[in-house]
Scaffold this active site. Structure first.
Site, PDB file in Angstrom:
ATOM      1  N   HIS A 101     -38.060 -48.585  64.545  1.00  0.00           N
ATOM      2  CA  HIS A 101     -38.574 -47.781  63.435  1.00  0.00           C
ATOM      3  C   HIS A 101     -37.437 -47.194  62.605  1.00  0.00           C
ATOM      4  O   HIS A 101     -36.362 -46.867  63.113  1.00  0.00           O
ATOM      5  CB  HIS A 101     -39.540 -46.706  63.916  1.00  0.00           C
ATOM      6  N   ASP A 103     -37.574 -44.412  60.659  1.00  0.00           N
ATOM      7  CA  ASP A 103     -37.586 -42.965  60.469  1.00  0.00           C
ATOM      8  C   ASP A 103     -36.962 -42.307  61.692  1.00  0.00           C
ATOM      9  O   ASP A 103     -36.804 -42.939  62.744  1.00  0.00           O
ATOM     10  CB  ASP A 103     -39.005 -42.451  60.242  1.00  0.00           C
ATOM     11  N   GLU A 167     -42.950 -43.978  62.594  1.00  0.00           N
ATOM     12  CA  GLU A 167     -43.256 -43.926  64.024  1.00  0.00           C
ATOM     13  C   GLU A 167     -43.220 -42.515  64.573  1.00  0.00           C
ATOM     14  O   GLU A 167     -43.962 -42.174  65.494  1.00  0.00           O
ATOM     15  CB  GLU A 167     -42.263 -44.808  64.791  1.00  0.00           C
ATOM     16  N   HIS A 412     -34.080 -37.669  70.906  1.00  0.00           N
ATOM     17  CA  HIS A 412     -34.598 -36.505  70.167  1.00  0.00           C
ATOM     18  C   HIS A 412     -33.728 -35.258  70.394  1.00  0.00           C
ATOM     19  O   HIS A 412     -34.173 -34.144  70.116  1.00  0.00           O
ATOM     20  CB  HIS A 412     -36.049 -36.178  70.557  1.00  0.00           C
TER      21      HIS A 412
END
Length: 440
Positions: A101, A103, A167, A412
Site C-alpha cells: 500500500h 499510504d 490501506e 507504526h
C-alpha cells in the site's frame, strides 16, 4: 534445485541495492503527503504511483521497451492503484503480489530522532516513515517487476503486482483494493496464490485476528461522597460489570485448539483500553462513566456470535443487577426508594473478521520452502492484529498467503526503519516463489 529453476534464479539475479535505495528515497520523500488520517490528512497515493511508473514504464508495452502491462486505476482524484503484469505463456497459470500500500500512518517529527519524511541510512538501517509499512515493500516489488521487465525470462506463469491505495484508514470508502475486486479487475488472480506483502519479520504470517470495537456506558446516580449510601457509583458499576462480562467472555470463547496449529501468540481477548468520566470534584461519586475497548478474535470464532453473546451478557446483568458484586457495606446498584437502578448500555463500532490462511495450499508450501532456502529457517506465525482487507479477499475466493520483510518492532512506531539485508532476502524469496511455481 532443478537446473531450470536454478537458471531462472540466475537470470533474474538479486536485488539491485543501489536502485532499490534510490527508489525508496523518492518514496519516503513523499511520505508526508501520503499520511492517512482523514479528514485532516488525505493521502495522495499518485505521488507514489508516479515514481513506480517512472521505474517501470521503460520496460512496458506502453513505451514498447518491454513486456510489462501497466494499468493505473483511480476511483478518487490523486488516489490511484497500480496493476502491473508480466505475461506468462500458459493461460490461467498465475501468481500475484498484492497489498503493497502506498499510504502510511501519521508521524510527528517532534517525536522522532530523525526526519520521518526523508530517507536516512544508518549502516544496514533504512530509516523513515513507511520503510517497514509499507513503502519499503512498494519499492521492493517495483524492483522485482523491473527485473522481470529487464531480464524477460520465459515464464509459464503470469506474475502480477498490485500496488494499492488507502490501506491504513477506511473512513473514506471506495478507494483501494475493495473497488478493484468489485470491478473484477483482480478476478484472474483467483487461479493462483495471492501473496499479500504487508507483514514483517521475513516469516509467513498464517493467521490474523478479527476486531470488535465496543463501548460500555455505565449509568448510576451522582451524589456527595460523604453520603455514599445515596449514590450509585458508576465507576464501581463499571469495574464490577466489566469484570463479569470478561469472565463470561473467557468462559464462552476459550483458547481454541487451532490456535496452536497456527502459532497464534495469544488467544481471543476482550479488554478495556479507554476510560472516560465527567469532570467533577473528588468529593463527588460519579453518576456515569464510559469504558471502551476491543475484542481481538482468532478466526476460529464467529464475530456475529461474539457480538450477540456480549449483548446477552449486558442484558442479563441489567436484569439481575442486584446480584452483581459490590464494594463495601453501602455500595449498591439499586436505590429502591427512588426507583433507580444502575444500567449498562453496550454499543459497537464496525467489526472485522480474522483470517486463517490455507495451510494445504501449494502457494503456502512454496512460500515456506522459499523462506527456508533464503532465510535459513521457516516458522509461520499468527497474531491477533487485523488485516480486514485480506479477509475480504479470502471471502471472495482468493488463496491469500501473507509475508513481509520489514520489522514488527517498528511497525507504526516512532523511528521506523527496515533493514536492507532483510529486503534483499525478501527479493530472493520472491524469485524462488516464481521459480518453484514454474514447476507446479
Amino acid at each position: 534445485m532443478a537446473s531450470s529453476s536454478k537458471a531462472l534464479i540466475e537470470s533474474i539475479g538479486s536485488l539491485d541495492k543501489d536502485s532499490y535505495v534510490s527508489l525508496l528515497s523518492k518514496l519516503i520523500g513523499e511520505s508526508k503527503f501520503v499520511q492517512n488520517n482523514p479528514p485532516e490528512l488525505i493521502p495522495q497515493e499518485d505521488l507514489i504511483v508516479k515514481h513506480v511508473l517512472d521505474s517501470l514504464r521503460p520496460y512496458s508495452t506502453e513505451t514498447g521497451g518491454g513486456p510489462l502491462v501497466i494499468n493505473h486505476v483511480a476511483y478518487h482524484s490523486g488516489r490511484g492503484n497500480l496493476i502491473v503484469e508480466y505475461p506468462g505463456s500458459v493461460p490461467g497459470k498465475i501468481l500475484s503480489f498484492v497489498g503493497m500500500h502506498m499510504d502510511v500512518v501519521t508521524a510527528n517529527p517532534d517525536d522522532w530522532e530523525f526526519d520521518p519524511f526523508s530517507l536516512s541510512i544508518d549502516g544496514d538501517k533504512l530509516r523513515g516513515r513507511g520503510t517497514t509499512d509499507c513503502l519499503g515493500h512498494v519499492a521492493l516489488v517495483t524492483e522485482l517487476m523491473k527485473k522481470l521487465g529487464q531480464a524477460k525470462p520465459a515464464l509459464k506463469s503470469t506474475v502480477v503486482a498490485v500496488f494499492i491505495a488507502s490501506e491504513e484508514n477506511s473512513s473514506i470508502p471506495g478507494v483501494g483494493v475493495d473497488m478493484l475486486v468489485k470491478d473484477k479487475l483482480l478476478d484472474k488472480l483467483k487461479s493462483g496464490p495471492l501473496y499479500w506483502i504487508d507483514t514483517a519479520d521475513k516469516q509467513p504470517c498464517v493467521g490474523t485476528g478479527g476486531m470488535i470495537p465496543w463501548k460500555l456506558q455505565f449509568t448510576g446516580k451522582l451524589f456527595h461522597s460523604g453520603l455514599a449510601h445515596k449514590a450509585i457509583n458508576a465507576m464501581e458499576l463499571a469495574m464490577e460489570g466489566l469484570k463479569e462480562i470478561q469472565a463470561r467472555f473467557y468462559r464462552d470463547f476459550p483458547p481454541h485448539p487451532q490456535e496452536e496449529v497456527y502459532g497464534f501468540a495469544t488467544p481471543s481477548t476482550m479488554k478495556p483500553t479507554q476510560w472516560c468520566y465527567p469532570a467533577g470534584g473528588i468529593n463527588q461519586i460519579p453518576g456515569e462513566c464510559t469504558v471502551s475497548g476491543d475484542v481481538r478474535l482468532t478466526p476460529f470464532y464467529d464475530v456475529k456470535e461474539v457480538i450477540t453473546k456480549l449483548q446477552e451478557y449486558v442484558d442479563d446483568i441489567n436484569g439481575n443487577i442486584e446480584r452483581l458484586e459490590t464494594r463495601g457495606p453501602v455500595s449498591k446498584y439499586v436505590l429502591p426508594d427512588e426507583n433507580l437502578r444502575g444500567r449498562l448500555t453496550l454499543s459497537f463500532d464496525e467489526a472485522s473478521a480474522g483470517v486463517a490462511c490455507n495451510l494445504d495450499s501449494p502457494g503456502f508450501h512454496v512460500l515456506c520452502k522459499a523462506t527456508e532456502e533464503v532465510v535459513g529457517h521457516v516458522k509461520p506465525y499468527s497474531i491477533t492484529g487485523t488485516l480486514p482487507l485480506i479477509r475480504d479477499l479470502q471471502d471472495e475466493g482468493f488463496d491469500v498467503q501473507t509475508s513481509g520483510y520489514g520489522l514488527m518492532a517498528t511497525y507504526h512506531a516512532k523511528n521506523e526503519y527496515c533493514l536492507l539485508t532483510d529486503m534483499c532476502q525478501g527479493f530472493d524469496v520472491f524469485i524462488r516463489i516464481i521459480s518453484q511455481l514454474e514447476q507446479v
